[in-house]
Design an enzyme around this catalytic site. Structure first.
Site, PDB file in Angstrom:
ATOM      1  CG  ASP A  31       2.469  10.247 -25.469  1.00  0.00           C
ATOM      2  OD1 ASP A  31       1.442   9.676 -24.970  1.00  0.00           O
ATOM      3  OD2 ASP A  31       2.621  11.303 -25.861  1.00  0.00           O
ATOM      4  CB  ILE A  32       3.335  12.732 -30.252  1.00  0.00           C
ATOM      5  CG1 ILE A  32       4.121  13.398 -31.255  1.00  0.00           C
ATOM      6  CG2 ILE A  32       2.228  13.519 -29.484  1.00  0.00           C
ATOM      7  CD1 ILE A  32       3.266  13.940 -32.459  1.00  0.00           C
ATOM      8  CG  ASN A  88      -5.435   9.398 -18.050  1.00  0.00           C
ATOM      9  OD1 ASN A  88      -4.955   9.321 -16.985  1.00  0.00           O
ATOM     10  ND2 ASN A  88      -4.519   9.740 -19.064  1.00  0.00           N
ATOM     11  CD  GLU A  96      -4.444  15.405 -23.453  1.00  0.00           C
ATOM     12  OE1 GLU A  96      -3.733  15.136 -24.473  1.00  0.00           O
ATOM     13  OE2 GLU A  96      -3.751  16.302 -22.646  1.00  0.00           O
ATOM     14  CB  VAL A  97      -6.781  10.320 -27.360  1.00  0.00           C
ATOM     15  CG1 VAL A  97      -7.186   9.547 -28.867  1.00  0.00           C
ATOM     16  CG2 VAL A  97      -5.821  11.291 -27.858  1.00  0.00           C
ATOM     17  CG  HIS A 101      -4.859   6.096 -24.928  1.00  0.00           C
ATOM     18  ND1 HIS A 101      -6.266   6.484 -25.041  1.00  0.00           N
ATOM     19  CD2 HIS A 101      -4.279   6.660 -23.959  1.00  0.00           C
ATOM     20  CE1 HIS A 101      -6.083   7.645 -24.503  1.00  0.00           C
ATOM     21  NE2 HIS A 101      -4.978   7.816 -23.922  1.00  0.00           N
ATOM     22  CG  MET A 102      -1.593   0.622 -20.124  1.00  0.00           C
ATOM     23  SD  MET A 102      -1.502  -1.212 -20.243  1.00  0.00           S
ATOM     24  CE  MET A 102      -2.998  -1.668 -19.223  1.00  0.00           C
ATOM     25  CG  HIS A 103      -0.830   6.893 -20.923  1.00  0.00           C
ATOM     26  ND1 HIS A 103      -0.275   7.891 -21.773  1.00  0.00           N
ATOM     27  CD2 HIS A 103      -2.064   7.118 -20.647  1.00  0.00           C
ATOM     28  CE1 HIS A 103      -1.145   8.884 -21.829  1.00  0.00           C
ATOM     29  NE2 HIS A 103      -2.328   8.305 -21.613  1.00  0.00           N
TER      30      HIS A 103
HETATM   31  P1  AMP Z   1      -4.871  10.755 -22.687  1.00  0.00           P
HETATM   32  O1  AMP Z   1      -4.502  12.066 -22.107  1.00  0.00           O
HETATM   33  O2  AMP Z   1      -4.832   9.723 -21.665  1.00  0.00           O
HETATM   34  O3  AMP Z   1      -6.109  10.473 -23.689  1.00  0.00           O
HETATM   35  O4  AMP Z   1      -3.532  10.479 -23.560  1.00  0.00           O
HETATM   36  C1  AMP Z   1      -3.590  11.001 -24.832  1.00  0.00           C
HETATM   37  C2  AMP Z   1      -1.996  10.714 -25.501  1.00  0.00           C
HETATM   38  O5  AMP Z   1      -1.844  10.692 -26.705  1.00  0.00           O
HETATM   39  C3  AMP Z   1      -1.329  11.923 -24.676  1.00  0.00           C
HETATM   40  O6  AMP Z   1      -0.259  11.470 -23.900  1.00  0.00           O
HETATM   41  C4  AMP Z   1      -0.759  12.609 -26.229  1.00  0.00           C
HETATM   42  O7  AMP Z   1       0.727  13.006 -26.127  1.00  0.00           O
HETATM   43  C5  AMP Z   1      -0.643  11.349 -27.004  1.00  0.00           C
HETATM   44  N1  AMP Z   1      -0.774  11.674 -28.552  1.00  0.00           N
HETATM   45  C6  AMP Z   1      -1.615  12.603 -28.927  1.00  0.00           C
HETATM   46  N2  AMP Z   1      -1.448  12.856 -30.380  1.00  0.00           N
HETATM   47  C7  AMP Z   1      -0.389  11.474 -30.542  1.00  0.00           C
HETATM   48  C8  AMP Z   1       0.204  11.128 -31.750  1.00  0.00           C
HETATM   49  N3  AMP Z   1      -0.013  11.753 -33.148  1.00  0.00           N
HETATM   50  N4  AMP Z   1       1.032  10.141 -31.629  1.00  0.00           N
HETATM   51  C9  AMP Z   1       1.443   9.716 -30.526  1.00  0.00           C
HETATM   52  N5  AMP Z   1       1.018  10.077 -29.489  1.00  0.00           N
HETATM   53  C10 AMP Z   1       0.077  10.866 -29.421  1.00  0.00           C
END
Ligand code: AMP
Length: 118
Positions: A31-32, A88, A96-97, A101-103
């Site tokens: 994660d960035i 999420n 957000e994305v 995806h799984m954290h």
């Molecule tokens: P979510 O809020 O569950 O959608 O998580 C999205 C995650 O993507 C966040 O933890 C961000 O920090 C991560 N993220 C966004 N852009 C990038 C990127 N270019 N590379 C790696 N992680 C990213």
């Protein structure tokens, strides 16, 4: 054609990432903006927008998220102490994305669940 998600661009190599794993169904990268000493994202290669959109056809990829999470946790040396897996969903879930995806978060003891307003 729908615009590619940022995660699709990472999977395709258009955007750089610290890629840790890639196979026919899922990919994993750092994660960035890490929220813990270890914070990895494991994503389906197929750009499924959210859990609300999954079908039985996606079960192999969704199951793979867990087997890859366990593999990476072992590789990072955090499997025994434990870690947290989070998916999420939507606005209230803090997604957000729009690409499933799984954290995988670990390397320290986790706190509560962080409800808004709690
Ligand atoms: P979510 O809020 O569950 O959608 O998580 C999205 C995650 O993507 C966040 O933890 C961000 O920090 C991560 N993220 C966004 N852009 C990038 C990127 N270019 N590379 C790696 N992680 C990213």
């Amino acid at each position: 054609m729908a615009e590619e998600t940022i995660f699709t661009k990472i999977i395709n190599g258009t955007i750089p990432s610290k890629l840790m794993y890639h196979d026919d169904l899922v990919s994993a990268f750092a994660d960035i903006s890490p929220k813990a000493p270890q914070h990895i994202l494991i994503v389906t290669n197929k750009p499924i927008p959210s859990v609300n959109d999954v079908t039985r056809e996606d079960e192999a990829a969704l199951g793979r998220l867990f087997t890859v999470a366990a593999k990476i946790a072992h590789e990072l040396g955090i499997a025994e102490d434990g870690y947290r897996l989070i998916v999420n969903v939507g606005r209230n879930g803090g997604q957000e994305v729009p690409h499933i995806h799984m954290h995988l978060i670990g390397g320290q003891k986790m706190g509560g669940f962080g409800f808004a307003g709690a």
